[in-house]
Design an enzyme around this catalytic site. Sequence first.
Site, PDB file in Angstrom:
ATOM      1  N   GLU A 217       0.843  -1.198   0.000  1.00 33.14           N
ATOM      2  CA  GLU A 217       0.000   0.000   0.000  1.00 33.14           C
ATOM      3  C   GLU A 217       0.877   1.247   0.000  1.00 33.14           C
ATOM      4  O   GLU A 217       2.020   1.220   0.484  1.00 33.14           O
ATOM      5  CB  GLU A 217      -0.896  -0.022   1.259  1.00 33.14           C
TER       6      GLU A 217
ATOM      7  N   ASN B 235     -12.343  -1.282  -1.118  1.00 32.92           N
ATOM      8  CA  ASN B 235     -11.644  -1.876   0.024  1.00 32.92           C
ATOM      9  C   ASN B 235     -12.293  -1.380   1.312  1.00 32.92           C
ATOM     10  O   ASN B 235     -12.526  -0.178   1.471  1.00 32.92           O
ATOM     11  CB  ASN B 235     -10.171  -1.441   0.010  1.00 32.92           C
ATOM     12  N   GLU B 236     -12.567  -2.287   2.217  1.00 35.49           N
ATOM     13  CA  GLU B 236     -13.145  -1.930   3.528  1.00 35.49           C
ATOM     14  C   GLU B 236     -14.192  -0.830   3.371  1.00 35.49           C
ATOM     15  O   GLU B 236     -14.136   0.209   4.036  1.00 35.49           O
ATOM     16  CB  GLU B 236     -12.039  -1.542   4.524  1.00 35.49           C
TER      17      GLU B 236
ATOM     18  N   TYR C  45      -6.899  -9.090  11.304  1.00 35.55           N
ATOM     19  CA  TYR C  45      -5.653  -8.695  11.974  1.00 35.55           C
ATOM     20  C   TYR C  45      -5.667  -9.241  13.407  1.00 35.55           C
ATOM     21  O   TYR C  45      -6.725  -9.319  14.029  1.00 35.55           O
ATOM     22  CB  TYR C  45      -5.540  -7.171  12.016  1.00 35.55           C
TER      23      TYR C  45
ATOM     24  N   GLU D  22      -6.163  -9.165   3.492  1.00 37.09           N
ATOM     25  CA  GLU D  22      -5.301  -8.495   4.486  1.00 37.09           C
ATOM     26  C   GLU D  22      -5.318  -9.352   5.738  1.00 37.09           C
ATOM     27  O   GLU D  22      -6.391  -9.678   6.261  1.00 37.09           O
ATOM     28  CB  GLU D  22      -5.801  -7.093   4.827  1.00 37.09           C
TER      29      GLU D  22
ATOM     30  N   GLN E 264       2.125  -5.993   5.651  1.00 37.62           N
ATOM     31  CA  GLN E 264       2.358  -5.646   4.266  1.00 37.62           C
ATOM     32  C   GLN E 264       3.787  -6.030   3.913  1.00 37.62           C
ATOM     33  O   GLN E 264       4.564  -6.342   4.801  1.00 37.62           O
ATOM     34  CB  GLN E 264       2.129  -4.169   4.058  1.00 37.62           C
TER      35      GLN E 264
END
Length: 518
Positions: free
Chosen positions: A52, A199-200, A266, A322, A371
């Site tokens: 990103e 995204n999100e 996450y 992710e 990432q």
Amino acid sequence: MKRHRWSACCLALFCAVGIGVSGQTPSENKLVIHADREVARIAPEIYGHFAEHLGRCIYDGFFVGEDSSIPNLDGVREDVIQALLKIKIPVLRWPGGCFADEYHWREGIGPKDQRPPMLNTHWGMVTEDNSFGTHEFLNLCELLGAEAYVAGNVGSGTVEEMQDWVEYMTFAGDSEMGLLRKANGREKPWRVKYFGVGNENWGCGGNMTAAYYADLYKRFQTYVRSYSGNRIVKVACGPGGDDADWMETVMKEAGSRMDAVSMHYYVMTGSWGRKGHATEFDEGDWFELMKRTRGVHDLIEKYSAIMDRYDRRKRVGLYVDEWGTWWDPAEGSQSGFLVQQNTLRDAVSAGIFLNAFNQHSDRVRMANIAQTINVLQAMIMTEGEKMIVTPTYHVFDLYQIHQGARKLDTELTSALYKMGDAELPALDVSVSKGAEGQIYLTICNLDPQNDQTLSCEFKNFEPKEVSGRVLTASAMNAHNTFDQPESVTPKPLTGGQINGSIVTLQAPSKSVMAITIR
Ligand code: AHR
């Protein structure tokens, strides 16, 4: 010490199908491997990555510019290219993350001195000079031999902008977009296999409701076309963390118009406000991370069950695009840059995640750790001319054997790793079969105190040779630094023994292992 049997078909922690077996000796860890029962192909894309425009991932990480004194190919660091080639990076997701929904691709093409700067409002309010844009990203994917996964802008972009981008990248002919690309120096279109529609979008990508996003998804995806032989895989935005309602609505309303749906997961030991320290932690924190990491089984199973209701044939992939550990930012690091150190604890967590994705490979067909460089659970860290690889990088190196292999049916009986009243299986495994019939086995020993002996019993396979590598260290928080870049590196396997159809392996405490059996 109690023991439990975990079936690989139902490995979710609290989904033990097995029988409690009493006994104390570590040799009672047992793995039955059915070498003739191939369950599903493990998509290489499960070993995917994510880059990103955030902190020093792109700039200073991948890209130093053509004029840098750091050796580079078209501005991309050569050491980084070599390191990523070594782990066979199969797919790279870009440009975000949250950044994707404020990115306007036209600002990142054409002569660099004419590209307008923009403000990166999500990540530190820094100025983005757009010197790394569409051409630089897609050329990088070609250099790496990785599939491109481009995330489009739904949050602040238009349908026309998204349609034009796909045409610009992939249309061979002389349309306005095709000609623009050619004028910018790229005659042939690129291959862009994966395209994310937002995204999100429940959060940083527009704070939408699931129903509103599902409607927008249907509209935007209509114009994401497959041109000139480039068959594009359309990825809808799925839930973050535990949000079954989002998945239900998006699948119900738009499931038939997508090829895949994402989920993000996450892990940390605290809360989003106070996530936990990357390097200073005790065994309680270690246990907590292992427990939360194993929670990914529950989420995947929950989402797969929803998907099964709308897509019985499993046409739609679940992309965990992710995932990884997220710690409090390193002391003194720039706000919004998400800098964190990466220890043996992160490596064991990564091993558990990857085993889980393999185990659910009938539905999970891509995963992208967050990432690649200098951000969150990075593979690589850079500082000026220096580059180091992290313990997590080594896990990707060890696990690359599974890419494209066939997952095998197994039954695991594991010792328990206990913390107070809570317990986890000490061992976490994944087993696959390679093209030439060799068996690949990855093993994590979650217990930071006790080594484990694992007895592998092969059905319909005669083991003749065992080799492998082991990643461990003496401290739970061992990590690599620019001064000591090799504190945590894999060592050759010792002590593997073959006796008839049984292979006995020693798994050191807090370790990740990759074994090949021929
Ligand atoms: O990876 C960092 C951020 O985490 C991404 O930009 C976003 O999608 C997620 O919330």
